[in-house]
Design a protein around this motif. Structure first.
Motif, PDB file in Angstrom:
ATOM      1  N   TYR A  97      -4.265  -7.681 -18.437  1.00  0.00           N
ATOM      2  CA  TYR A  97      -5.010  -7.261 -17.234  1.00  0.00           C
ATOM      3  C   TYR A  97      -4.050  -6.546 -16.273  1.00  0.00           C
ATOM      4  CZ  TYR A  97      -8.122 -10.424 -19.576  1.00  0.00           C
ATOM      5  OH  TYR A  97      -8.884 -11.034 -20.535  1.00  0.00           O
ATOM      6  N   ILE A  98      -4.024  -6.965 -14.968  1.00  0.00           N
ATOM      7  CA  ILE A  98      -2.988  -6.438 -14.075  1.00  0.00           C
ATOM      8  C   ILE A  98      -2.269  -7.645 -13.458  1.00  0.00           C
ATOM      9  CG2 ILE A  98      -2.458  -5.074 -12.017  1.00  0.00           C
ATOM     10  CD1 ILE A  98      -3.547  -3.257 -14.152  1.00  0.00           C
ATOM     11  N   PRO A  99      -1.055  -7.908 -13.900  1.00  0.00           N
ATOM     12  CA  PRO A  99      -0.339  -9.052 -13.344  1.00  0.00           C
ATOM     13  C   PRO A  99       0.393  -8.696 -12.051  1.00  0.00           C
ATOM     14  CG  PRO A  99       0.940  -8.055 -15.093  1.00  0.00           C
ATOM     15  CD  PRO A  99      -0.283  -7.192 -14.916  1.00  0.00           C
ATOM     16  N   GLY A 105      -8.934  -8.375  -1.905  1.00  0.00           N
ATOM     17  CA  GLY A 105      -8.510  -7.673  -3.116  1.00  0.00           C
ATOM     18  C   GLY A 105      -9.187  -6.320  -3.235  1.00  0.00           C
ATOM     19  N   GLY A 106      -8.927  -5.659  -4.357  1.00  0.00           N
ATOM     20  CA  GLY A 106      -9.403  -4.294  -4.551  1.00  0.00           C
ATOM     21  C   GLY A 106     -10.917  -4.157  -4.485  1.00  0.00           C
ATOM     22  N   SER A 107     -11.630  -5.151  -5.003  1.00  0.00           N
ATOM     23  CA  SER A 107     -13.087  -5.025  -5.058  1.00  0.00           C
ATOM     24  C   SER A 107     -13.690  -4.985  -3.655  1.00  0.00           C
ATOM     25  CB  SER A 107     -13.700  -6.187  -5.841  1.00  0.00           C
ATOM     26  OG  SER A 107     -13.144  -6.226  -7.135  1.00  0.00           O
ATOM     27  N   ALA A 113     -11.171   9.092  -7.499  1.00  0.00           N
ATOM     28  CA  ALA A 113     -10.011   9.330  -8.376  1.00  0.00           C
ATOM     29  C   ALA A 113      -9.186   8.054  -8.407  1.00  0.00           C
ATOM     30  CB  ALA A 113      -9.188  10.480  -7.829  1.00  0.00           C
ATOM     31  N   THR A 114      -8.315   7.954  -9.390  1.00  0.00           N
ATOM     32  CA  THR A 114      -7.517   6.734  -9.523  1.00  0.00           C
ATOM     33  C   THR A 114      -6.025   7.079  -9.578  1.00  0.00           C
ATOM     34  OG1 THR A 114      -9.352   5.807 -10.792  1.00  0.00           O
ATOM     35  CG2 THR A 114      -7.286   4.582 -10.843  1.00  0.00           C
ATOM     36  N   ALA A 115      -5.263   6.346  -8.800  1.00  0.00           N
ATOM     37  CA  ALA A 115      -3.802   6.488  -8.850  1.00  0.00           C
ATOM     38  C   ALA A 115      -3.273   5.270  -9.595  1.00  0.00           C
ATOM     39  CB  ALA A 115      -3.230   6.569  -7.433  1.00  0.00           C
ATOM     40  N   ILE A 173      -9.684   7.314  -3.251  1.00  0.00           N
ATOM     41  CA  ILE A 173      -8.661   7.093  -4.284  1.00  0.00           C
ATOM     42  C   ILE A 173      -8.440   5.594  -4.468  1.00  0.00           C
ATOM     43  CG2 ILE A 173      -6.254   7.431  -4.955  1.00  0.00           C
ATOM     44  CD1 ILE A 173      -6.280  10.090  -3.485  1.00  0.00           C
ATOM     45  N   ASP A 174      -8.485   5.166  -5.731  1.00  0.00           N
ATOM     46  CA  ASP A 174      -8.223   3.781  -6.076  1.00  0.00           C
ATOM     47  C   ASP A 174      -6.760   3.664  -6.500  1.00  0.00           C
ATOM     48  OD1 ASP A 174      -7.873   1.346  -7.277  1.00  0.00           O
ATOM     49  OD2 ASP A 174      -9.724   1.401  -8.451  1.00  0.00           O
ATOM     50  N   GLY A 175      -5.957   3.153  -5.582  1.00  0.00           N
ATOM     51  CA  GLY A 175      -4.540   2.907  -5.899  1.00  0.00           C
ATOM     52  C   GLY A 175      -4.269   1.420  -5.986  1.00  0.00           C
ATOM     53  N   ALA A 176      -5.325   0.657  -6.335  1.00  0.00           N
ATOM     54  CA  ALA A 176      -5.198  -0.816  -6.330  1.00  0.00           C
ATOM     55  C   ALA A 176      -4.021  -1.251  -7.192  1.00  0.00           C
ATOM     56  CB  ALA A 176      -6.488  -1.462  -6.812  1.00  0.00           C
ATOM     57  N   TYR A 177      -3.996  -0.749  -8.416  1.00  0.00           N
ATOM     58  CA  TYR A 177      -2.879  -1.116  -9.294  1.00  0.00           C
ATOM     59  C   TYR A 177      -1.650  -0.241  -9.034  1.00  0.00           C
ATOM     60  CZ  TYR A 177      -0.135   0.194 -13.402  1.00  0.00           C
ATOM     61  OH  TYR A 177       0.890   0.593 -14.214  1.00  0.00           O
ATOM     62  N   LEU A 216      -8.653   5.040   0.781  1.00  0.00           N
ATOM     63  CA  LEU A 216      -7.664   4.661  -0.245  1.00  0.00           C
ATOM     64  C   LEU A 216      -7.608   3.148  -0.308  1.00  0.00           C
ATOM     65  CD1 LEU A 216      -5.052   5.174  -2.022  1.00  0.00           C
ATOM     66  CD2 LEU A 216      -3.765   5.138   0.122  1.00  0.00           C
ATOM     67  N   ILE A 217      -7.596   2.610  -1.536  1.00  0.00           N
ATOM     68  CA  ILE A 217      -7.354   1.164  -1.642  1.00  0.00           C
ATOM     69  C   ILE A 217      -6.037   0.926  -2.374  1.00  0.00           C
ATOM     70  CG2 ILE A 217      -9.817   0.590  -1.582  1.00  0.00           C
ATOM     71  CD1 ILE A 217      -9.440  -0.217  -4.614  1.00  0.00           C
ATOM     72  N   ILE A 218      -5.341  -0.125  -1.937  1.00  0.00           N
ATOM     73  CA  ILE A 218      -4.075  -0.503  -2.563  1.00  0.00           C
ATOM     74  C   ILE A 218      -4.025  -2.032  -2.525  1.00  0.00           C
ATOM     75  CG2 ILE A 218      -1.836   0.714  -2.692  1.00  0.00           C
ATOM     76  CD1 ILE A 218      -3.252   0.552   0.684  1.00  0.00           C
TER      77      ILE A 218
HETATM   78  C1  PLP Z   1      -7.426   0.158 -10.619  1.00  0.00           C
HETATM   79  C2  PLP Z   1      -8.080  -1.097 -10.102  1.00  0.00           C
HETATM   80  N1  PLP Z   1      -8.964  -1.004  -9.091  1.00  0.00           N
HETATM   81  C3  PLP Z   1      -9.584  -2.093  -8.585  1.00  0.00           C
HETATM   82  C4  PLP Z   1      -9.340  -3.338  -9.094  1.00  0.00           C
HETATM   83  C5  PLP Z   1     -10.059  -4.534  -8.514  1.00  0.00           C
HETATM   84  O1  PLP Z   1      -9.159  -5.296  -7.767  1.00  0.00           O
HETATM   85  P1  PLP Z   1      -9.386  -6.858  -7.480  1.00  0.00           P
HETATM   86  O2  PLP Z   1      -9.303  -7.543  -8.794  1.00  0.00           O
HETATM   87  O3  PLP Z   1      -8.248  -7.186  -6.568  1.00  0.00           O
HETATM   88  O4  PLP Z   1     -10.699  -7.018  -6.826  1.00  0.00           O
HETATM   89  C6  PLP Z   1      -8.434  -3.485 -10.168  1.00  0.00           C
HETATM   90  C7  PLP Z   1      -8.150  -4.808 -10.744  1.00  0.00           C
HETATM   91  O5  PLP Z   1      -7.419  -4.956 -11.681  1.00  0.00           O
HETATM   92  C8  PLP Z   1      -7.786  -2.330 -10.667  1.00  0.00           C
HETATM   93  O6  PLP Z   1      -6.927  -2.406 -11.693  1.00  0.00           O
END
Ligand code: PLP
Length: 480
Positions: free
Chosen positions: A94-96, A154-156, A241-243, A270-274, A296-298
């Motif tokens: 996943y994303i650690p 978190g990102g969501s 878009a995704t970063a 832009i989704d920079g969450a990861y 932008l999300i991070i």
């Molecule tokens: C690119 C990306 N955006 C958004 C999310 C959602 O983030 P969260 O799990 O913190 O809600 C993730 C989760 O892995 C992600 O990888």
């Protein structure tokens, strides 16, 4: 009840109610016990597995009181030793992130002092810490000083805040919804579509933008899609878009996409969450144009390795965010005169919330930014090292990623998908290192995400050895 009766009753109740406010000696003992427990946990991380599948025992809340010792033992057995060990260097699925210790200290302080960080009036210091974290993020991503932001869980939830602002600024409601178009990549995180559904935009038209062989959005194709949609009288609205994509570690061409968004006057998210924090590394050129996003999300709980529970959103248009989140009420009147944008609650669906700012602020102040950057640089080298090693033992690899996520599969001569699934199962059974799988271009693949701060070269060597070991089992079982 008369006053004497009330006093007598209060005295009786106090015998039990005062138990919640424990005395210093007991506090010290409990804290020491927890420190001992967490030290043993951390010291054992290199020796424990990355993944353990097991049945969970009884965790129901009991009628009788339990001791802290007993509960810590239970926690270790039922929580720490089951599933993915997300604090471990061996979480590569996943994303650690890991969860840096100093953020845990911040959480402890925040929970003990319990300031109401949501309203400037209630806790100007805590609100200022939240706002200073946002200011720091604005400077990292070159967002203008008059943009706004919020620390979410978190990102969501960050996505939800961003899309709601976009919806309200563009007045997407009622009969406009089915004519409205959102443009995204097949590699965009599912939280984007989930957020659209939650905010009442389930019925918008979703257009998947064609991607190049590196899984990057092709801006020219995006432009063509928008032109066509306009010619049919539709309402192009939002580009995502995704970063740093979750499956492929790709950064979309952010600057070129910004040109398209600007030309057509669409909201650019832009989704920079990861991947966002990799802007601090030698790969920063790939982030060119990120500052042109409307939102932008991070996620500090990903790229800053903080414990789960803190994301961030930045939005250029303050009024758009205020529109959906700022509300007044009679019982809030004491704080009304405070500066609107200084109270996090005015920029978020949450009112009362965890004081998240401290778990970002304290580690950054204690360590400085350098160790975080070094950890991120390390991960970029480790993914290259892993790919080289895997190639040497005969695996096929996805395209070279921009960041630290990549995918691979073994080229079995027949039934490759089935056998790669079998390989994934063996890897999960082995569990010394945790990896997860995905489907890319209709093909079953195994993916590796290197982001936990404790992950080092030794972990990657262990992962490669484990994969080779599991491959041998699959090859042998298919011979029989
Ligand atoms: C690119 C990306 N955006 C958004 C999310 C959602 O983030 P969260 O799990 O913190 O809600 C993730 C989760 O892995 C992600 O990888």
């Amino acid at each position: 009840m008369n006053t004497d009766e009330i006093i007598r009753k209060l005295e009786q109740l106090n015998i039990f109610s005062s138990e919640l406010d424990i005395p210093e000696l007991q506090r010290r003992e409990m804290v020491n016990q927890v420190v001992d427990y967490t030290n043993t946990f951390i010291n054992g991380l290199n020796k424990t597995k990355g993944y353990e599948k097991k049945e969970i025992g009884n965790l129901a809340i009991q009628k009788n009181k339990s001791s802290l010792t007993g509960l810590l033992n239970k926690y270790q057995k039922e929580v720490a030793e089951s599933g993915i060990n997300a604090a471990s260097p061996k979480h590569l699925g996943y994303i650690p992130g890991g969860g840096v210790f100093t953020a845990a200290l911040a959480d402890f302080i925040a929970a003990v002092t319990n300031p109401f960080a949501s309203a400037y009036f209630a806790s100007p210091g805590a609100a200022t810490i939240e706002n200073e974290v946002i200011n720091w993020l604005k400077s990292v991503f070159s967002f203008p000083p008059n943009s706004v932001g919020n620390l979410s869980s978190g990102g969501s939830i960050s996505t939800l805040i961003a899309f709601t602002a976009a919806r309200d600024k563009y007045k997407i409601k009622n009969e406009l919804i089915p004519k409205t178009v959102v443009y995204l990549s097949k590699q965009a995180h599912h939280s984007a579509q989930k957020a659209l559904r939650i905010i009442g935009l389930e019925d918008v038209i979703i257009r998947y933008i064609p991607l190049d062989i590196n899984h990057r959005i092709i801006p020219k194709k995006l432009h063509e899609l928008i032109e066509t949609d306009k010619s049919y009288g539709l309402n192009p609205f939002l580009i995502i878009a995704t970063a740093g994509t979750t499956d492929t570690g790709t950064i979309d061409p952010l600057n070129d996409i910004a040109d398209v968004a600007e030309m057509h006057k669409l909201w650019y998210h832009i989704d920079g969450a990861y991947g966002g924090f990799f802007i601090l590394t030698s790969h920063k050129d790939l982030f060119l144009g990120i500052q042109r996003a409307d939102s932008l999300i991070i996620d500090p709980h990903k790229g800053l390795f903080l414990p789960y529970g803190v994301g961030a959103v930045l939005v250029k248009d303050a009024n758009a965010v205020l529109h959906s989140n700022y509300y007044t009420a009679n019982y809030m009147q004491d704080g009304h005169n405070e500066e609107l944008l200084s109270s996090p609650a005015n920029l978020s669906p949450e009112l009362t919330k965890h004081f998240r700012g401290l778990r970002v602020w304290l580690p950054l102040q204690l360590h400085g930014i350098e160790p975080f950057i070094s950890c991120l640089e390390e991960k970029l080298l480790l993914i290259a090292y892993f790919r080289n090693k895997l190639y040497e033992i005969g695996f096929c690899l996805g395209p070279e990623p921009d960041l630290s996520v990549s995918y691979f599969w073994y080229p079995f001569e027949t039934d490759a998908d089935e056998k790669n699934k079998q390989l994934m199962n063996e890897i999960h059974k082995d569990g010394s290192v945790f990896l997860s799988s995905s489907i890319i271009n209709n093909q079953f693949v195994i993916r590796i995400a290197i982001l936990a701060f404790r992950t080092k070269k030794e972990t990657i060597d262990e992962a490669v050895e484990m994969i080779a070991r599991c491959l041998k089992i699959v090859l042998q079982s298919n011979k029989q």
